[in-house]
Design an enzyme around this catalytic site. Structure first.
Site, mmCIF file in Angstrom:
data_model
loop_
_atom_site.group_PDB
_atom_site.id
_atom_site.type_symbol
_atom_site.label_atom_id
_atom_site.label_comp_id
_atom_site.label_asym_id
_atom_site.label_seq_id
_atom_site.Cartn_x
_atom_site.Cartn_y
_atom_site.Cartn_z
ATOM 1 N N GLY A 200 -7.166 39.131 0.730
ATOM 2 C CA GLY A 200 -8.426 39.606 1.291
ATOM 3 C C GLY A 200 -8.371 39.732 2.799
ATOM 4 N N SER A 201 -8.666 40.892 3.347
ATOM 5 C CA SER A 201 -8.468 41.070 4.775
ATOM 6 C C SER A 201 -9.087 42.382 5.259
ATOM 7 C CB SER A 201 -6.969 41.054 5.090
ATOM 8 O OG SER A 201 -6.281 41.920 4.199
ATOM 9 N N ARG A 202 -8.723 42.737 6.507
ATOM 10 C CA ARG A 202 -9.261 43.945 7.122
ATOM 11 C C ARG A 202 -8.257 44.488 8.146
ATOM 12 N NH1 ARG A 202 -15.139 44.007 10.085
ATOM 13 N NH2 ARG A 202 -14.666 45.415 11.805
#
EC number: 4.1.1.65
Length: 233
Positions: A200-202
């Site tokens: 999960g990240s950006r």
């Protein structure tokens, strides 16, 4: 005379189908898959442990998948550094640790869910001129504050023509490890894999002023293939 293997119906055909249907895995996933399979093997007499280990191995193999991508061939474009959903398009000052002028630049933010491939690819071909890591929080990566508050790793790539693009890996709510495999002085091709964020990240991409943005909020991207913008001429 030895018979040649039947590539249409034999084991070689099956192996070829598997190779083309199942994407390869990023090396960073090997310890996780290996540990999960070890649990399944150690607990093979327990149906619950065996199934849990196999399920965990499959989930990690899917998360760390490294699908092949074909970058565009037309010059002067910036591609998405990650698979995901474009959640923000705005102007913002680049990360302070890069020590660049505090002039707002166009920024495109891509949110990666647990179901997306989490390898990152170079948005621009050229020389890596800076890599900076900054510790931070682990808030939800889809929030606007994530760019400023969360742990991040920034790279600056300069094209042979002199254009500079910044790609920032941002840790998310579940992410606890940013992997960056490039250093200043390295050369990357458009769409080359350079890193990964676990769970999960950006990704924030800062463009040169005057770039022509070709995507919209809510659009899905494919790392190394989706064209985000055309560089100013």
């Amino acid at each position: 005379m030895a018979r040649r293997p039947d590539l249409k119906t034999g084991p070689a055909r099956l192996a070829a189908l598997v190779r083309t249907s199942v994407p390869p895995m990023h090396p960073a996933g090997l310890p996780f898959v290996g540990a999960s399979l070890a649990v399944a093997l150690a607990g093979r007499k327990s149906r619950w442990l065996r199934n849990a280990g196999v399920a965990s191995a499959a989930a990690n193999a899917a998360f760390f998948r490294h699908p092949p991508r074909t970058p565009p061939t037309r010059p002067g474009v910036v591609v998405a550094p990650a698979d995901g959903l474009i959640c923000l398009i705005e102007e913002a000052v680049p990360p302070s640790e890069l020590r660049l002028p505090a002039t707002p630049l166009p920024r495109i933010s891509i949110f990666l869910s647990l179901l997306d491939a989490h390898v990152q690819r170079a948005p621009l071909g050229g020389e890596v001129i800076a890599v900076e890591h900054r510790p931070g929080l682990f808030g939800s990566a889809d929030l606007a504050a994530a760019s400023a508050d969360n742990e991040r790793n920034s790279i600056v790539i300069r094209s042979p023509e002199g254009a500079e693009v910044i790609a920032v890996q941002i840790a998310g709510l579940l992410a606890r490890r940013i992997v960056c495999d490039v250093e200043p002085g390295d050369t990357v091709g458009l769409g080359d894999t350079y890193g990964l964020i676990r769970y999960g990240s950006r990704l924030d991409t800062y463009l040169p002023a005057g770039s022509d943005i070709l995507v919209d909020v809510g659009q899905r991207t494919l790392a190394g293939e989706t064209v985000l913008a055309e560089l100013p001429r």
